[in-house]
Write a protein that holds these residues in place. Structure first.
Motif, PDB file in Angstrom:
ATOM      1  N   LEU A   8       0.515   3.276  11.843  1.00 57.89           N
ATOM      2  CA  LEU A   8      -0.221   2.000  11.799  1.00 57.89           C
ATOM      3  C   LEU A   8       0.686   0.860  12.263  1.00 57.89           C
ATOM      4  CD1 LEU A   8      -2.314   2.138   8.534  1.00 57.89           C
ATOM      5  CD2 LEU A   8      -3.176   1.683  10.816  1.00 57.89           C
TER       6      LEU A   8
ATOM      7  N   GLY B 227       4.162  12.635   4.666  1.00 59.53           N
ATOM      8  CA  GLY B 227       2.867  12.576   5.338  1.00 59.53           C
ATOM      9  C   GLY B 227       2.256  11.182   5.287  1.00 59.53           C
ATOM     10  N   LEU B 228       2.307  10.579   4.099  1.00 60.11           N
ATOM     11  CA  LEU B 228       1.748   9.230   3.952  1.00 60.11           C
ATOM     12  C   LEU B 228       2.546   8.208   4.758  1.00 60.11           C
ATOM     13  CD1 LEU B 228       0.704   8.724   0.266  1.00 60.11           C
ATOM     14  CD2 LEU B 228      -0.681   8.465   2.294  1.00 60.11           C
TER      15      LEU B 228
ATOM     16  N   LEU C 171       2.621   1.623  -3.350  1.00 60.75           N
ATOM     17  CA  LEU C 171       1.661   2.032  -4.382  1.00 60.75           C
ATOM     18  C   LEU C 171       1.321   3.516  -4.253  1.00 60.75           C
ATOM     19  CD1 LEU C 171      -0.065   0.516  -6.535  1.00 60.75           C
ATOM     20  CD2 LEU C 171      -1.908   0.555  -4.888  1.00 60.75           C
ATOM     21  N   LEU C 172       1.054   3.943  -3.041  1.00 58.47           N
ATOM     22  CA  LEU C 172       0.657   5.338  -2.836  1.00 58.47           C
ATOM     23  C   LEU C 172       1.816   6.281  -3.152  1.00 58.47           C
ATOM     24  CD1 LEU C 172      -1.476   5.092   0.447  1.00 58.47           C
ATOM     25  CD2 LEU C 172      -2.240   5.120  -1.914  1.00 58.47           C
TER      26      LEU C 172
ATOM     27  N   LEU D 258       0.841  -1.198   0.000  1.00 60.07           N
ATOM     28  CA  LEU D 258       0.000   0.000   0.000  1.00 60.07           C
ATOM     29  C   LEU D 258       0.878   1.251   0.000  1.00 60.07           C
ATOM     30  CD1 LEU D 258      -2.981   1.028   0.270  1.00 60.07           C
ATOM     31  CD2 LEU D 258      -2.559   1.182   2.714  1.00 60.07           C
TER      32      LEU D 258
ATOM     33  N   LEU E  93       4.139   8.733   7.400  1.00 62.53           N
ATOM     34  CA  LEU E  93       3.832   8.906   8.829  1.00 62.53           C
ATOM     35  C   LEU E  93       2.570   8.134   9.188  1.00 62.53           C
ATOM     36  CD1 LEU E  93       4.590  10.360  11.460  1.00 62.53           C
ATOM     37  CD2 LEU E  93       3.115  12.229  10.768  1.00 62.53           C
ATOM     38  N   VAL E  94       1.602   8.148   8.283  1.00 63.52           N
ATOM     39  CA  VAL E  94       0.368   7.401   8.537  1.00 63.52           C
ATOM     40  C   VAL E  94       0.665   5.908   8.635  1.00 63.52           C
ATOM     41  CG1 VAL E  94      -1.881   6.804   7.593  1.00 63.52           C
ATOM     42  CG2 VAL E  94      -1.050   9.138   7.398  1.00 63.52           C
TER      43      VAL E  94
ATOM     44  N   PHE F 227       2.073   6.585  -6.810  1.00 64.95           N
ATOM     45  CA  PHE F 227       1.029   7.472  -7.323  1.00 64.95           C
ATOM     46  C   PHE F 227       1.439   8.934  -7.150  1.00 64.95           C
ATOM     47  CE2 PHE F 227      -1.268   4.174  -8.588  1.00 64.95           C
ATOM     48  CZ  PHE F 227      -2.473   3.831  -8.018  1.00 64.95           C
ATOM     49  N   ILE F 228       2.017   9.235  -6.002  1.00 60.58           N
ATOM     50  CA  ILE F 228       2.429  10.611  -5.746  1.00 60.58           C
ATOM     51  C   ILE F 228       3.481  11.042  -6.765  1.00 60.58           C
ATOM     52  CG2 ILE F 228       3.698  12.077  -4.126  1.00 60.58           C
ATOM     53  CD1 ILE F 228       2.237  10.640  -1.882  1.00 60.58           C
TER      54      ILE F 228
END
Lengths: 414, 396
Positions: free
Chosen positions: A250, A242-243, A221-222, A218, A245-246, A225-226
């Motif tokens: 998790l 930022g992503l 992939l993200l 994930l 960090l998310v 995309f960025i």
């Protein structure tokens, strides 16, 4: 007030030291420590010891610190994953890949065995409650990996970067092999994770593996995309941070290894992105900020409680470095004998003395964010001492030429 | 579509992690949404030739009104927004040229805008609303503030407009600071020792900045400076963003004629932080606008209308004496980051209202979002008027 004084002191030191460092040709040992971010860890240790006394600020800082360390672990994993560029490996003969993979695997297994033998003593003296197999696995990975970029401090001459002579073929990176081994073995040794995400609960090895795979893919992939959507480097960096960090949070909440999640993300990214050069260039620039921050945060965890266990720490450090020297050296010697490329004991000795680096520290730090979490900092301080001592030890090179040093270092470098 | 996918993933993660006991998880997930969604919306608005800053504002209003993020998580994100705002304002302050304030045309224009707008707003509020004079003056000064950062983002070609907007905001902030000091209501607890430490810190920062030439070194130093400024501002009871603005400007003055290149290099990161800061501010102040009573709406509409009348009148008067184009004058109309910050802390205390947050939200909708949507239309009208005049002049 004390925080302001401490940070201001850092400013003054920076002001004084930066021009000194830029003009002074440091001795190889100090330069090796500087490249190993020793000064950042030291500053973190100093400030961390001060912040603990200001309890309200310490509590706030600790919450942010854990998230940032998790983010750093993900980043270090991504860096390692970016090395696993399958298109380069496809160009090499399979026999070479297999032989070097087996050499790395043998090294890791022997180190795993050594760590397993000593794990009981570690559990007794350091109060570790982590599963002994898992702990040994992480320690073996820590000992097997080397500093990247592979900068060595030779007996004679200046610091050089041991790498491949461009004429020599690419080989399996020890760090990459270590991560792959960790990814394959981790779910089987990590039995205590209970995954609870909202209304969903899951227990077991397969769910651990699935969680790591899903999070890693994930993230990869993200991030891909960025990079496809945004052109500016700084925008990509900012959004990816930022992503990440998310995802790192998790991992922290689910007690999943951020290192492996980041590794998978890095592997996916480097093998699917169309902006490969941008990704690699950005990753180098980000490392210039991420690594010092990581060492600073790790330094701030240490505290001063470990001083009473100084002797045990010393024994651990010596045992780790000696076993590392022996296993890695013997592995290289065996490989040279089998490939009929044996010259002398100097190449195996050089391989055994290769300095440890950020990945070694990260492997041990990861143990602090698994279940059950490590509480005391003795293991971490022992690891840091091992890393910095390995960076201080000079590495022999065959002959006087640094290029020959590069040739000797071939099996462990990109 | 890819960006939309990422936003959906983030929203799904926030929803799933809502019940998770680990507080930091919700905070981090929310932070991720605040980082990503405003940037994406800014791009969408830019594609539609609208001011890009509208995207983050609307993203913030949407997040705030959706009740996706609990109040305590929003409060936990405050420190990140403050640090981002400090970093941004430090950079913006360092960009302000001291010589801009020596430009007579710009100063005259700014003085006219402040004077006329203040007069119109205060007169209107005194005439129609029974509010004490100090609150009227406070609100009047807030109304004179413009949006220089937002102009820089979306209308950077409007050089004169940007200079007038910047000078107007700077002078208005200065007057507000003096007014609050005279009132002694919100004067920060500053001693001589604080001032001395601050000056030493400025000098150290300046010399340290000059020594550092690596990219990551600049970012690390700026980050450390931001943290230090944030802590110092909290210590003395000052808003961190304004303190950072002052510090950045002080560094610029200290640098003299030569600009500090080290400060320029962080420009790109500052532009990335603006959407996050704007979105958070908008989300934080979202209140139940639907519950606003009639007299509260009247109050908002009154001072907003008075503000536009005042600024429009000032632009018309100034255009008689100064040769600044109409499109540049439009840049003084909207409220920006500083105005939103001031409104959050500076609403008249005597105004009886059930929801101050809702009033601020409504003010943001009108004076930041609404007028900004009208700006392209107003520019188009001004262009048409200009073309007609030229045609009339050329006609035999």
């Amino acid at each position: 007030m004390i925080i302001a004084v401490a940070v201001a002191t850092v400013f003054v030191l920076t002001l004084v030291l930066v021009p000194v460092w830029s003009r002074w040709e440091m001795p190889g040992a100090l330069e090796s420590l500087r490249l190993g971010r020793f000064h950042h860890a030291f500053v973190g240790f100093t400030l961390g010891s001060l912040i603990v006394h200001e309890s309200e600020l310490g509590a706030q800082f600790e919450g942010i610190r854990n998230s940032l360390i998790s983010l750093s672990l993900v980043w270090i994993g991504v860096q390692a994953g970016l090395d696993l560029d399958l298109s380069k490996y496809r160009k090499r003969p399979a026999s070479q890949l297999i032989s070097e993979s087996l050499q790395s695997l043998g090294t890791i297994l022997l180190l795993f065995g050594c760590a397993l033998l000593g794990s009981t003593l570690l559990r007794v003296h350091f109060g570790l409650r982590l599963d002994p197999f898992l702990l040994s696995l992480l320690l073996a990975i820590s000992a097997a990996t080397i500093r990247t970029p592979d900068v060595i401090y030779p007996w004679k001459g200046r610091i050089t970067q041991a790498g491949l002579n461009p004429g020599l073929p690419l080989v399996v990176n020890t760090n990459t092999a270590s991560f792959v081994f960790l990814l394959l073995c981790f779910p089987f040794f990590y039995n205590d994770a209970v995954l609870q995400l909202g209304p969903y609960t899951s227990v077991g090895n397969s769910s651990t593996l699935a969680a790591i795979l899903v999070l890693g893919l994930l993230l990869g992939l993200l991030v891909d995309f960025i990079f496809r959507s945004f052109d500016e480097d700084i925008s990509c960096t900012y959004l990816c941070t930022g992503l990440s960090l998310v995802v790192a949070s998790l991992c922290l909440a689910l007690k999943m290894p951020g290192l492996l999640v980041g590794f998978l993300a890095g592997v996916w990214l480097i093998n699917t992105t169309i902006r490969r050069r941008t990704v690699l260039e950005l990753s180098e620039r980000i490392s210039g900020v991420a690594e010092p921050t990581f060492y600073f945060l790790v330094g701030s965890i240490l505290g001063t409680g470990w001083i009473s266990e100084g002797q045990v720490i010393g024994v651990f450090v010596a045992a780790l470095l000696l076993s590392r020297l022996f296993v890695r050296g013997m592995g290289q010697a065996a490989a040279d004998k089998l490939q009929n490329s044996w010259r002398s004991w100097i190449p195996p000795l050089a391989v055994g003395l290769r300095p440890m680096g950020t990945v070694s520290v990260a492997s041990v730090v990861q143990a602090y964010y698994l279940v059950p979490a490590l509480q005391s900092s003795e293991l971490l301080i022992a690891c840091l001492f091992s890393v910095y001592l390995s960076q201080l030890l000079p590495v022999p090179t065959q002959g006087d030429s640094p290029m020959q040093g590069q040739q000797i270092g071939a099996p462990d470098s990109d | 579509m890819r960006n939309l996918f990422i936003c959906l993933i983030l929203v799904a993660l926030i929803w799933v992690t809502k019940g998770v006991p680990e507080g930091f998880l919700g905070v981090s997930t929310s932070l991720g949404l605040f980082v990503f969604l405003p940037v994406v919306m800014a791009r969408w608005f830019e594609r539609f030739l609208l001011p890009s800053y509208l995207g983050p504002l609307l993203a913030g209003l949407a997040i705030g009104s959706s009740n996706l993020i609990p109040a305590w998580e929003m409060a936990s994100l405050q420190v990140f927004a403050n640090l981002g705002g400090v970093f941004l304002c430090l950079h913006v302050g360092a960009l302000l040229s001291p010589y801009m304030f020596l430009n007579q045309r710009v100063l005259q224009a700014s003085a006219l805008v402040i004077g006329i707008t203040f007069f119109v707003v205060t007169s209107t509020l005194i005439a129609f609303w029974n509010i004490p004079i100090h609150s009227v003056i406070h609100l009047g000064l807030i109304c004179t503030v413009t949006a220089p950062i937002l102009t820089l983002l979306s209308y950077s070609d409007r050089k004169e407009g940007l200079m007038v907007s910047t000078a107007t905001t700077a002078i208005a902030l200065l007057l507000l600071g003096v007014f609050r000091g005279v009132q002694a209501a919100g004067w920060p607890e500053v001693t001589f020792q604080h001032v001395l430490i601050y000056l030493v810190f400025l000098e150290l920062s300046f010399w340290t900045l000059r020594q550092i030439h690596t990219e990551h070194g600049k970012y690390l130093l700026f980050g450390s400076s931001s943290v230090l400024i944030f802590l110092a501002a909290k210590q003395i009871g000052l808003e961190p963003e304004f303190f950072a603005l002052l510090t950045g400007y002080a560094l610029r003055i200290r640098g003299g004629r030569g600009r500090l290149d080290q400060l320029d290099s962080t420009r790109k990161l500052s532009r990335c932080l603006i959407p996050f800061v704007l979105a958070y501010l908008a989300a934080k102040t979202v209140g139940p606008i639907s519950l606003l009573k009639g007299y509260e709406w009247q109050f908002i509409l009154t001072f907003s209308f008075a503000m536009y009348m005042g600024k429009g009148l000032a632009a018309w008067v100034a255009s008689k004496f100064l040769t600044i184009s109409g499109r540049d004058w439009l840049q003084i109309m909207p409220h920006g980051l500083f105005a939103i910050l001031l409104l959050q802390t500076g609403l008249p205390e005597d105004l009886i209202t059930s929801s101050p947050a809702a009033i601020v939200s409504a003010a943001i909708l009108l004076n930041s979002v609404g007028i900004s949507l009208l700006l392209p239309v107003l520019q188009f009208i001004l262009e048409k008027i200009k073309i007609r005049r030229l045609e009339a002049l050329e006609a035999p």
